[in-house]
Design a protein around this motif. Structure first.
Motif, PDB file in Angstrom:
ATOM      1  N   SER A  81      31.701  36.668  39.510  1.00 54.88           N
ATOM      2  CA  SER A  81      32.608  35.585  39.875  1.00 54.88           C
ATOM      3  C   SER A  81      33.391  35.195  38.642  1.00 54.88           C
ATOM      4  N   ALA A  82      34.467  34.432  38.819  1.00 51.53           N
ATOM      5  CA  ALA A  82      35.343  34.003  37.730  1.00 51.53           C
ATOM      6  C   ALA A  82      36.029  32.717  38.171  1.00 51.53           C
ATOM      7  N   PRO A  83      36.738  32.034  37.263  1.00 52.43           N
ATOM      8  CA  PRO A  83      37.358  30.753  37.627  1.00 52.43           C
ATOM      9  C   PRO A  83      38.185  30.778  38.909  1.00 52.43           C
ATOM     10  N   LYS A  84      38.938  31.845  39.188  1.00 51.31           N
ATOM     11  CA  LYS A  84      39.739  31.917  40.413  1.00 51.31           C
ATOM     12  C   LYS A  84      39.151  32.906  41.432  1.00 51.31           C
ATOM     13  N   ILE A  85      38.078  33.591  41.044  1.00 50.44           N
ATOM     14  CA  ILE A  85      37.508  34.643  41.891  1.00 50.44           C
ATOM     15  C   ILE A  85      36.152  34.193  42.425  1.00 50.44           C
ATOM     16  N   ARG A  86      36.051  34.048  43.749  1.00 54.07           N
ATOM     17  CA  ARG A  86      34.785  33.678  44.356  1.00 54.07           C
ATOM     18  C   ARG A  86      33.793  34.829  44.285  1.00 54.07           C
ATOM     19  N   LEU A  87      34.290  36.039  44.532  1.00 53.04           N
ATOM     20  CA  LEU A  87      33.420  37.208  44.532  1.00 53.04           C
ATOM     21  C   LEU A  87      34.225  38.458  44.202  1.00 53.04           C
ATOM     22  N   LEU A  88      33.759  39.183  43.199  1.00 48.88           N
ATOM     23  CA  LEU A  88      34.279  40.513  42.868  1.00 48.88           C
ATOM     24  C   LEU A  88      33.078  41.441  42.905  1.00 48.88           C
ATOM     25  N   ARG A  89      33.100  42.401  43.851  1.00 44.83           N
ATOM     26  CA  ARG A  89      31.893  43.216  43.984  1.00 44.83           C
ATOM     27  C   ARG A  89      32.241  44.680  44.246  1.00 44.83           C
ATOM     28  N   SER A  90      31.276  45.529  43.892  1.00 45.09           N
ATOM     29  CA  SER A  90      31.461  46.967  44.111  1.00 45.09           C
ATOM     30  C   SER A  90      30.141  47.575  44.567  1.00 45.09           C
ATOM     31  N   LEU A  91      30.262  48.577  45.419  1.00 47.73           N
ATOM     32  CA  LEU A  91      29.119  49.376  45.834  1.00 47.73           C
ATOM     33  C   LEU A  91      29.538  50.835  45.801  1.00 47.73           C
ATOM     34  N   THR A  92      28.731  51.654  45.141  1.00 38.51           N
ATOM     35  CA  THR A  92      28.970  53.095  45.180  1.00 38.51           C
ATOM     36  C   THR A  92      27.723  53.793  45.686  1.00 38.51           C
ATOM     37  N   ILE A  93      27.950  54.882  46.398  1.00 40.76           N
ATOM     38  CA  ILE A  93      26.877  55.745  46.869  1.00 40.76           C
ATOM     39  C   ILE A  93      27.207  57.156  46.414  1.00 40.76           C
ATOM     40  N   GLU A  94      26.274  57.790  45.748  1.00 39.76           N
ATOM     41  CA  GLU A  94      26.474  59.153  45.269  1.00 39.76           C
ATOM     42  C   GLU A  94      25.321  60.017  45.763  1.00 39.76           C
ATOM     43  N   GLN A  95      25.636  60.973  46.605  1.00 38.58           N
ATOM     44  CA  GLN A  95      24.638  61.898  47.148  1.00 38.58           C
ATOM     45  C   GLN A  95      24.946  63.283  46.594  1.00 38.58           C
ATOM     46  N   LYS A  96      24.015  63.828  45.855  1.00 41.52           N
ATOM     47  CA  LYS A  96      24.253  65.068  45.114  1.00 41.52           C
ATOM     48  C   LYS A  96      24.768  66.177  46.027  1.00 41.52           C
ATOM     49  N   ASN A  97      25.898  66.776  45.599  1.00 42.32           N
ATOM     50  CA  ASN A  97      26.519  67.898  46.317  1.00 42.32           C
ATOM     51  C   ASN A  97      26.854  67.571  47.767  1.00 42.32           C
ATOM     52  N   SER A  98      27.071  66.269  48.050  1.00 38.80           N
ATOM     53  CA  SER A  98      27.322  65.899  49.439  1.00 38.80           C
ATOM     54  C   SER A  98      28.443  64.872  49.566  1.00 38.80           C
ATOM     55  N   ILE A  99      28.149  63.584  49.356  1.00 34.16           N
ATOM     56  CA  ILE A  99      29.158  62.552  49.565  1.00 34.16           C
ATOM     57  C   ILE A  99      29.255  61.618  48.370  1.00 34.16           C
ATOM     58  N   GLN A 100      30.430  60.997  48.264  1.00 34.36           N
ATOM     59  CA  GLN A 100      30.677  59.937  47.291  1.00 34.36           C
ATOM     60  C   GLN A 100      31.362  58.800  48.048  1.00 34.36           C
ATOM     61  N   VAL A 101      30.862  57.579  47.877  1.00 39.82           N
ATOM     62  CA  VAL A 101      31.400  56.419  48.579  1.00 39.82           C
ATOM     63  C   VAL A 101      31.706  55.319  47.572  1.00 39.82           C
ATOM     64  N   LEU A 102      32.829  54.643  47.774  1.00 42.84           N
ATOM     65  CA  LEU A 102      33.189  53.480  46.957  1.00 42.84           C
ATOM     66  C   LEU A 102      33.621  52.333  47.845  1.00 42.84           C
ATOM     67  N   ASP A 103      33.077  51.150  47.592  1.00 43.00           N
ATOM     68  CA  ASP A 103      33.487  49.922  48.279  1.00 43.00           C
ATOM     69  C   ASP A 103      33.703  48.859  47.200  1.00 43.00           C
ATOM     70  N   PHE A 104      34.958  48.501  46.988  1.00 42.66           N
ATOM     71  CA  PHE A 104      35.319  47.558  45.923  1.00 42.66           C
ATOM     72  C   PHE A 104      36.220  46.485  46.529  1.00 42.66           C
ATOM     73  N   ALA A 105      35.899  45.220  46.283  1.00 42.63           N
ATOM     74  CA  ALA A 105      36.689  44.140  46.870  1.00 42.63           C
ATOM     75  C   ALA A 105      36.695  42.926  45.948  1.00 42.63           C
ATOM     76  N   ALA A 106      37.762  42.126  46.078  1.00 42.77           N
ATOM     77  CA  ALA A 106      37.893  40.894  45.302  1.00 42.77           C
ATOM     78  C   ALA A 106      38.378  39.779  46.217  1.00 42.77           C
ATOM     79  N   PHE A 107      37.631  38.669  46.223  1.00 44.54           N
ATOM     80  CA  PHE A 107      37.941  37.516  47.069  1.00 44.54           C
ATOM     81  C   PHE A 107      38.200  36.308  46.169  1.00 44.54           C
ATOM     82  N   SER A 108      39.304  35.631  46.385  1.00 47.11           N
ATOM     83  CA  SER A 108      39.610  34.457  45.573  1.00 47.11           C
ATOM     84  C   SER A 108      38.818  33.241  46.058  1.00 47.11           C
ATOM     85  N   GLU A 109      38.773  32.218  45.229  1.00 46.23           N
ATOM     86  CA  GLU A 109      38.239  30.932  45.662  1.00 46.23           C
ATOM     87  C   GLU A 109      39.156  30.361  46.753  1.00 46.23           C
ATOM     88  N   PRO A 110      38.616  29.532  47.667  1.00 49.42           N
ATOM     89  CA  PRO A 110      39.437  28.990  48.757  1.00 49.42           C
ATOM     90  C   PRO A 110      40.612  28.125  48.284  1.00 49.42           C
TER      91      PRO A 110
END
Length: 321
Positions: A81-110
């Protein structure tokens, strides 16, 4: 093929966030020995720290060491989190020789009506499915003032990438409802060259979001702050209910942990920013017994090509739902 169908076919949640430049593999498909979405996150966080002070979000401690059931799979979760950012988050999934996934998002304070930065990418040896956008907090077809405020001057972004990252095919208005006029929705061969383009687009879009954050002025109207909070809660409620990645998460970490990850990490705030239920926001999904219709791609017409003109105005196309 529709986005939802493509993702289901690949057993992947909603187009998961974008991937780092590849250091091997070249053309002809294949992930490449050096492919990883970790570079996207590392550079994005470095750039964020040039604009604001990041602090660990409370959700990070619980989820940063997720252990999948499969030994060949790694998952990494970070949140801040940060002064203007309610949530900044990332999720990665790495499966050897198979798949790579990225989920990255940023949400401001209301207190700010900033768009939601959203980068989703899923890469298999056969293809990369990508959604990259500054999701509007308010529907740009209904709120022209919001479109003018945030997207009118950003249209050169999509003009720059629309040929390099072409429209990925049929998509329904169900999925389109939270997209902006500058959304990148594409399906690509996972070559080194293509992922370098994705990396460039990711960084360009995130740079713009950080600049918008810098310029954002705190809202003083209690009514407007409440409207921003509800708009963000509506978005989170939709994503938590309809995210097609849940099936993959359930497979990797089990049903209970997957539910926690979706509601307390990926879409944290769905249980705290508001009290309305999914069916209160989206009554068209109610079944006779009062439960939510889980079927995807059921609402509205479909679109074979970009549904906005060069100025960001919604125009649709001739597709049928």
């Amino acid at each position: 093929m529709e986005m939802e169908s493509s993702i289901s076919l690949l057993a992947h949640p909603q187009p998961y966030h974008l991937g780092a430049a590849m250091s091997g593999g070249g053309g002809g498909g294949g992930l490449g020995a050096g492919f990883s979405y970790q570079k996207f996150i590392h550079v994005a966080l470095e750039r964020t720290r040039l604009h604001t002070a990041l602090a660990p979000h409370p959700s990070q401690e619980k989820f940063k060491f997720i252990k999948p059931k499969e030994d060949n799979t790694d998952m990494y979760a970070l949140s801040f989190s940060a002064p203007k950012i309610r949530l900044l988050r990332s999720l990665t999934i790495e499966q050897k020789n198979s798949i790579q996934v990225l989920d990255f998002a940023a949400f401001s304070e209301p207190e700010y009506d900033l768009p939601i930065f959203c980068a989703n990418a899923f890469t298999s040896p056969a293809r990369s499915i990508v959604v990259l956008d500054l999701n509007p907090l308010y529907d740009t077809t209904e709120h022209e003032d919001y479109r003018e405020k945030y997207y009118r001057n950003l249209m050169p972004l999509i003009h720059k990438y629309s040929e390099l990252l072409p429209w990925g095919g049929k998509i329904t208005s169900e999925s389109l409802r939270f997209f902006s006029p500058i959304v990148i929705w594409t399906i690509l061969e996972p070559t080194e060259a293509n992922h370098k383009v994705l990396y460039s687009a990711f960084m360009d879009y995130y740079k713009v979001w950080l600049e918008l954050m810098d310029e954002a002025v705190q809202e003083t109207s209690v009514e407007k702050v409440d409207q921003n909070r509800e708009a963000q809660h509506k978005y989170l409620t939709w994503r938590a209910e309809k995210d097609p990645g849940y099936a993959l998460l359930k497979k990797l970490i089990g049903e209970c942990a997957a539910k926690d990850l979706v509601r307390e990490f990926l879409f944290e705030g769905v249980d705290s920013l508001g009290t309305k239920s999914f069916l209160e926001y989206f009554p068209e999904y109610a079944q006779e017994d009062g439960t939510v219709n889980k079927k995807r791609s059921m609402i509205g017409k479909s679109f074979e090509s970009r549904a906005w003109d060069a100025h960001g105005k919604f125009i649709g196309d001739a597709g049928d739902g």
